[in-house]
Structure formats: C-alpha cells, structure tokens
Design an enzyme around this catalytic site. Structure first.
Site, mmCIF file in Angstrom:
data_model
loop_
_atom_site.group_PDB
_atom_site.id
_atom_site.type_symbol
_atom_site.label_atom_id
_atom_site.label_comp_id
_atom_site.label_asym_id
_atom_site.label_seq_id
_atom_site.Cartn_x
_atom_site.Cartn_y
_atom_site.Cartn_z
ATOM 1 N N LYS A 1 -9.965 13.064 70.922
ATOM 2 C CA LYS A 1 -9.585 14.449 70.934
ATOM 3 C C LYS A 1 -10.732 15.345 70.503
ATOM 4 C CE LYS A 1 -4.795 13.637 69.581
ATOM 5 N NZ LYS A 1 -3.798 13.898 68.543
ATOM 6 N N GLY A 2 -11.608 14.842 69.699
ATOM 7 C CA GLY A 2 -12.600 15.662 69.025
ATOM 8 C C GLY A 2 -13.551 16.454 69.890
ATOM 9 N N GLU B 1 -19.470 13.467 73.334
ATOM 10 C CA GLU B 1 -18.823 13.124 72.072
ATOM 11 C C GLU B 1 -18.891 14.285 71.095
ATOM 12 O OE1 GLU B 1 -17.126 10.796 70.635
ATOM 13 O OE2 GLU B 1 -17.925 8.797 70.992
ATOM 14 N N ASP C 1 -21.248 8.567 64.863
ATOM 15 C CA ASP C 1 -21.229 8.144 63.471
ATOM 16 C C ASP C 1 -21.783 6.721 63.369
ATOM 17 O OD1 ASP C 1 -20.668 7.699 60.785
ATOM 18 O OD2 ASP C 1 -18.575 8.265 60.906
ATOM 19 N N PHE D 1 -18.672 13.745 55.582
ATOM 20 C CA PHE D 1 -17.571 13.803 56.534
ATOM 21 C C PHE D 1 -17.448 15.254 56.990
ATOM 22 C CE2 PHE D 1 -13.259 13.697 58.171
ATOM 23 C CZ PHE D 1 -13.257 12.481 58.842
ATOM 24 N N ARG E 1 -9.357 21.028 63.021
ATOM 25 C CA ARG E 1 -10.013 21.108 64.333
ATOM 26 C C ARG E 1 -10.266 22.559 64.750
ATOM 27 N NH1 ARG E 1 -9.914 16.121 66.877
ATOM 28 N NH2 ARG E 1 -8.131 14.803 66.408
#
Length: 173
Positions: free
Chosen positions: A40-41, A97, A101, A150, A163
C-alpha cells in the site's frame, strides 16, 4: 502518543519526486514502460511520480506484498497478496517502492517478476534506508536516503496510521 520528528516537508518531497521523474523520463524515452507500484505504501509516491513523467506512453500496474504486519520490523516472510493484471514479458518494468529497508521485498519482487520475461527490471524508491539492509539490492532511482529510524507519512504507515501526513517523519514509539 508517539513523537513525530520531521525528516522532509511536502515541498522538499515534491522537488525530490520531480527530480526522480526527470531522470526516469530521460532514461525511458523510447521504452515500453510499465510502472509497478508496490501497495500500500507506494501509492502516494507513485501518483506524484507519474504526474511528473514526460513520457508519451507508459502503463501503471500495482502489486501487493506483505512483510511487516503491525510491527516496525520486517517479519522476514514475504507473501503475495495481489498480483499484476497484465503480462510484462518483453516490457521494461520499473518497480516503484515507498521504502527500501532490508531489501527482502525488493529481492522477492525482482525474482518473481524476472521469471515473467520482462526486457528489463529496475527499482525506484522514495526512501532508501541503510540501517537494516541484508540484501545487496541497489535502487536505480532514489528520492531520499536515511541512515536509520522508522519513517511514517507520505504513504508510509505504522500499523495503518500516518499514511496521510504530507511530509515524512521519524516516529518514536
């Protein structure tokens, strides 16, 4: 309430996205390009990115894989949740993307999509995080690099929240 520490504001993000789009447009002038957004990102980054592309033609597709669940670290297990709707054989594929990470997801996608016979596969990411890389995946296009932490906002979440933030933030839990 978690503390949010600003990393990039919306204007800086917009400039970085435009810069990445300019490079992609230059590299893919005569290509049969398929942009594959990783849900979803990446949906926010992908939407902004395609609006800046100056290519005459390209296709937009989405794929969804999962590796995080509700934590802040990858589970290490990647599963396909939603696959592509089109055949990518013979096409130039650019995987888009939100964040690179550990590199596990990117490596999984590269291996999975490569088996489908595209002409090329490259990777574009808004954020490249250097802290936890275990695979030697190098993105071809990067919006911004961070050392650690993060990150939430601009499509990236923590437990499906944040988001919607227009900027990018380190989150202290």
């Amino acid at each position: 309430m978690p503390e949010l520490i600003p990393v990039l504001d919306k204007d800086t993000i917009a400039q970085k996205v435009a810069d990445v789009a300019r490079k992609i447009s230059s590299d893919y002038q005569d290509a049969n390009l398929v942009l594959v957004g990783v849900l979803k990102g990446a949906f926010v980054f992908m939407a902004d990115l395609i609006r800046h592309l100056t290519l005459e033609e390209f296709s937009v597709e989405f794929i969804r894989v999962a590796s995080y669940g509700s934590g802040t670290e990858s589970s290490g297990e990647i599963r396909m949740v939603m696959d592509l709707d089109i055949d990518i054989a013979g096409k130039d594929v650019l995987v888009v993307e939100d964040i690179l990470d550990t590199g596990r997801t990117a490596a999984y996608l590269y291996k999975t999509l490569k088996q489908r016979g595209p002409r090329t596969i490259k990777l574009c990411t808004m954020i490249e995080k250097m802290e936890r890389k275990i695979n030697h995946i190098k993105p071809d296009y990067v919006g911004h690099r961070i050392d650690r932490g993060f990150i939430v906002g601009y499509g990236l979440d923590y437990n499906e929240a944040y988001r919607n933030l227009p900027g990018l933030f380190h989150i202290n839990l």
